[in-house]
Write a protein that holds these residues in place. Structure first.
Motif, PDB file in Angstrom:
ATOM      1  N   MET A 161       0.851  -1.197   0.000  1.00 15.52           N
ATOM      2  CA  MET A 161       0.000   0.000   0.000  1.00 15.52           C
ATOM      3  C   MET A 161       0.886   1.245   0.000  1.00 15.52           C
ATOM      4  SD  MET A 161      -2.960   1.123   2.730  1.00 15.52           S
ATOM      5  CE  MET A 161      -1.851   1.008   4.148  1.00 15.52           C
ATOM      6  N   ARG A 162       0.723   2.078  -1.009  1.00 14.01           N
ATOM      7  CA  ARG A 162       1.481   3.335  -1.101  1.00 14.01           C
ATOM      8  C   ARG A 162       0.481   4.472  -1.313  1.00 14.01           C
ATOM      9  NH1 ARG A 162       4.450   6.574  -4.784  1.00 14.01           N
ATOM     10  NH2 ARG A 162       6.485   7.201  -3.972  1.00 14.01           N
ATOM     11  N   VAL A 163       0.434   5.382  -0.345  1.00  9.35           N
ATOM     12  CA  VAL A 163      -0.575   6.445  -0.362  1.00  9.35           C
ATOM     13  C   VAL A 163       0.110   7.795  -0.208  1.00  9.35           C
ATOM     14  CG1 VAL A 163      -2.624   7.371   0.787  1.00  9.35           C
ATOM     15  CG2 VAL A 163      -2.287   4.895   0.653  1.00  9.35           C
ATOM     16  N   ARG A 164      -0.270   8.739  -1.073  1.00  7.79           N
ATOM     17  CA  ARG A 164       0.228  10.107  -0.970  1.00  7.79           C
ATOM     18  C   ARG A 164      -0.866  10.986  -0.382  1.00  7.79           C
ATOM     19  NH1 ARG A 164       4.315  12.758  -3.440  1.00  7.79           N
ATOM     20  NH2 ARG A 164       4.688  10.954  -4.813  1.00  7.79           N
ATOM     21  N   PHE A 165      -0.532  11.766   0.639  1.00  8.30           N
ATOM     22  CA  PHE A 165      -1.485  12.713   1.218  1.00  8.30           C
ATOM     23  C   PHE A 165      -0.726  13.952   1.649  1.00  8.30           C
ATOM     24  CE2 PHE A 165      -0.028   9.782   4.435  1.00  8.30           C
ATOM     25  CZ  PHE A 165       0.224  10.549   5.564  1.00  8.30           C
ATOM     26  N   GLY A 166      -1.249  15.120   1.231  1.00 10.05           N
ATOM     27  CA  GLY A 166      -0.555  16.360   1.517  1.00 10.05           C
ATOM     28  C   GLY A 166       0.864  16.297   1.002  1.00 10.05           C
ATOM     29  N   ARG A 207      -9.704   4.205   5.684  1.00  9.41           N
ATOM     30  CA  ARG A 207     -10.181   5.563   5.418  1.00  9.41           C
ATOM     31  C   ARG A 207     -11.366   5.555   4.457  1.00  9.41           C
ATOM     32  NH1 ARG A 207      -6.151   4.504   1.948  1.00  9.41           N
ATOM     33  NH2 ARG A 207      -6.155   5.442  -0.139  1.00  9.41           N
ATOM     34  N   PRO A 208     -12.354   6.449   4.568  1.00  7.04           N
ATOM     35  CA  PRO A 208     -12.456   7.461   5.617  1.00  7.04           C
ATOM     36  C   PRO A 208     -13.244   6.986   6.839  1.00  7.04           C
ATOM     37  CG  PRO A 208     -14.163   7.838   4.009  1.00  7.04           C
ATOM     38  CD  PRO A 208     -13.404   6.609   3.546  1.00  7.04           C
ATOM     39  N   PHE A 236      -5.430  15.261   9.120  1.00  5.20           N
ATOM     40  CA  PHE A 236      -5.393  13.856   8.737  1.00  5.20           C
ATOM     41  C   PHE A 236      -6.004  12.906   9.768  1.00  5.20           C
ATOM     42  CE2 PHE A 236      -1.464  15.892   7.006  1.00  5.20           C
ATOM     43  CZ  PHE A 236      -1.883  15.969   5.686  1.00  5.20           C
ATOM     44  N   ILE A 237      -5.725  13.101  11.054  1.00  5.73           N
ATOM     45  CA  ILE A 237      -6.194  12.169  12.082  1.00  5.73           C
ATOM     46  C   ILE A 237      -7.332  12.814  12.857  1.00  5.73           C
ATOM     47  CG2 ILE A 237      -5.556  10.692  14.016  1.00  5.73           C
ATOM     48  CD1 ILE A 237      -4.078  10.066  11.430  1.00  5.73           C
ATOM     49  N   ARG A 238      -8.525  12.283  12.667  1.00 10.19           N
ATOM     50  CA  ARG A 238      -9.711  12.833  13.324  1.00 10.19           C
ATOM     51  C   ARG A 238     -10.088  11.966  14.524  1.00 10.19           C
ATOM     52  NH1 ARG A 238     -15.339  12.097  12.273  1.00 10.19           N
ATOM     53  NH2 ARG A 238     -14.880  10.927  10.380  1.00 10.19           N
ATOM     54  N   THR A 239     -10.341  12.609  15.662  1.00 12.95           N
ATOM     55  CA  THR A 239     -10.782  11.913  16.868  1.00 12.95           C
ATOM     56  C   THR A 239     -12.300  11.830  16.904  1.00 12.95           C
ATOM     57  OG1 THR A 239      -8.858  12.709  18.105  1.00 12.95           O
ATOM     58  CG2 THR A 239     -10.735  11.905  19.388  1.00 12.95           C
ATOM     59  N   TYR A 243     -10.738   6.595  16.073  1.00 12.94           N
ATOM     60  CA  TYR A 243     -10.064   7.565  15.215  1.00 12.94           C
ATOM     61  C   TYR A 243     -10.327   7.246  13.745  1.00 12.94           C
ATOM     62  CZ  TYR A 243      -7.506   8.452  19.526  1.00 12.94           C
ATOM     63  OH  TYR A 243      -7.188   8.739  20.816  1.00 12.94           O
ATOM     64  N   ALA A 244     -10.138   8.272  12.892  1.00 10.53           N
ATOM     65  CA  ALA A 244     -10.311   8.083  11.454  1.00 10.53           C
ATOM     66  C   ALA A 244      -9.263   8.887  10.708  1.00 10.53           C
ATOM     67  CB  ALA A 244     -11.714   8.524  11.018  1.00 10.53           C
ATOM     68  N   PHE A 245      -8.873   8.380   9.557  1.00  7.38           N
ATOM     69  CA  PHE A 245      -7.958   9.106   8.676  1.00  7.38           C
ATOM     70  C   PHE A 245      -8.774   9.695   7.535  1.00  7.38           C
ATOM     71  CE2 PHE A 245      -5.265   9.766   5.053  1.00  7.38           C
ATOM     72  CZ  PHE A 245      -4.065  10.213   5.580  1.00  7.38           C
ATOM     73  N   GLN A 246      -8.651  11.006   7.349  1.00 12.06           N
ATOM     74  CA  GLN A 246      -9.349  11.651   6.240  1.00 12.06           C
ATOM     75  C   GLN A 246      -8.638  12.956   5.935  1.00 12.06           C
ATOM     76  OE1 GLN A 246     -13.570  11.694   6.583  1.00 12.06           O
ATOM     77  NE2 GLN A 246     -13.843  13.196   4.972  1.00 12.06           N
ATOM     78  N   GLU A 247      -8.162  13.075   4.707  1.00  9.07           N
ATOM     79  CA  GLU A 247      -7.401  14.269   4.362  1.00  9.07           C
ATOM     80  C   GLU A 247      -8.318  15.463   4.171  1.00  9.07           C
ATOM     81  OE1 GLU A 247      -4.010  15.868   1.219  1.00  9.07           O
ATOM     82  OE2 GLU A 247      -4.839  13.859   1.024  1.00  9.07           O
TER      83      GLU A 247
END
Length: 212
Positions: free
Chosen positions: A1-6, A41-42, A85-88, A94-98
């Protein structure tokens, strides 16, 4: 898995988090936690699921997760009060969402869509049911007059069944207590299948399409 964010690249195969060409150090558990959040995600990941995946067969207290989340946020240079990126999801996980740099994910404008209609949702409470006076009116005998409620706050979006006769499903699971709602989630109330979408994302897509 390779993910680009920001400005970051997460590469599960090489076990690296990079900012541009520079590696960003993370402890093994923090790296594994970030991988789980990105993979799901998300949608939010519960603390119970994180415990099970990160520390199988070992009892650890919740502070272990919050410490690893703090490590990830420090590595990403983000302010937990305005997460990119990291939402509580308080009381859940927790969740990851750019999001756009420096912008909080919630509150905002969102759209609930179903075959027969749509509704725009902003910060606050939105009750759905058979009552024609409600924000989201779903006309069917199997839908209660006040069936369920969507709440959007600075801490996230949540769905709660209001004691309806036939229940409410979120992504195929029955909702009893308040449950976190993610962009793309499907809500089932009676014969209706409703999708929770980001209005901002839809508007961006439409703008980009119009420029082609």
């Amino acid at each position: 898995m390779r993910v680009r964010f920001g400005e970051f690249v997460f590469d599960d195969e090489t076990r690296q988090l990079r900012r541009g060409a520079e590696p960003v150090p993370l402890s093994p558990k923090a790296f594994q936690l970030l991988a789980l959040l990105i993979e799901n995600r998300p949608k939010p990941v519960s603390k119970a699921s994180l415990h099970e995946r990160l520390w199988p067969d070992i009892f650890v207290v919740d502070v272990n997760i919050s410490n690893r989340v703090g490590e990830i946020r420090e590595a990403l240079g983000e302010d937990p009060r305005r997460p990119r990126f990291i939402r509580t999801i308080h009381g859940y996980g927790y969740a990851f969402q750019e999001a756009a740099a420096g912008a909080a994910l919630f509150p905002g404008l969102y759209r609930l869509t179903w075959k027969e209609g749509r509704a725009v949702l902003g910060e606050g409470e939105h009750v759905m049911g058979r009552d024609p006076e409600l924000a989201v009116c779903l006309e069917a005998s199997s839908v209660s007059r006040r069936h369920a409620r969507i709440t959007i706050t600075s801490e996230g979006a949540f769905l709660q069944d209001l004691g309806s006769k036939n229940g409410t499903l979120l992504d195929g699971r029955r909702v009893d207590a308040q449950a976190p709602l993610a962009v793309g989630s499907e809500i089932r109330s009676g014969p209706f299948r409703l999708t929770f979408r980001s209005l901002r994302a839809a508007a961006s897509t439409e703008t980009a399409a119009s420029r082609k």
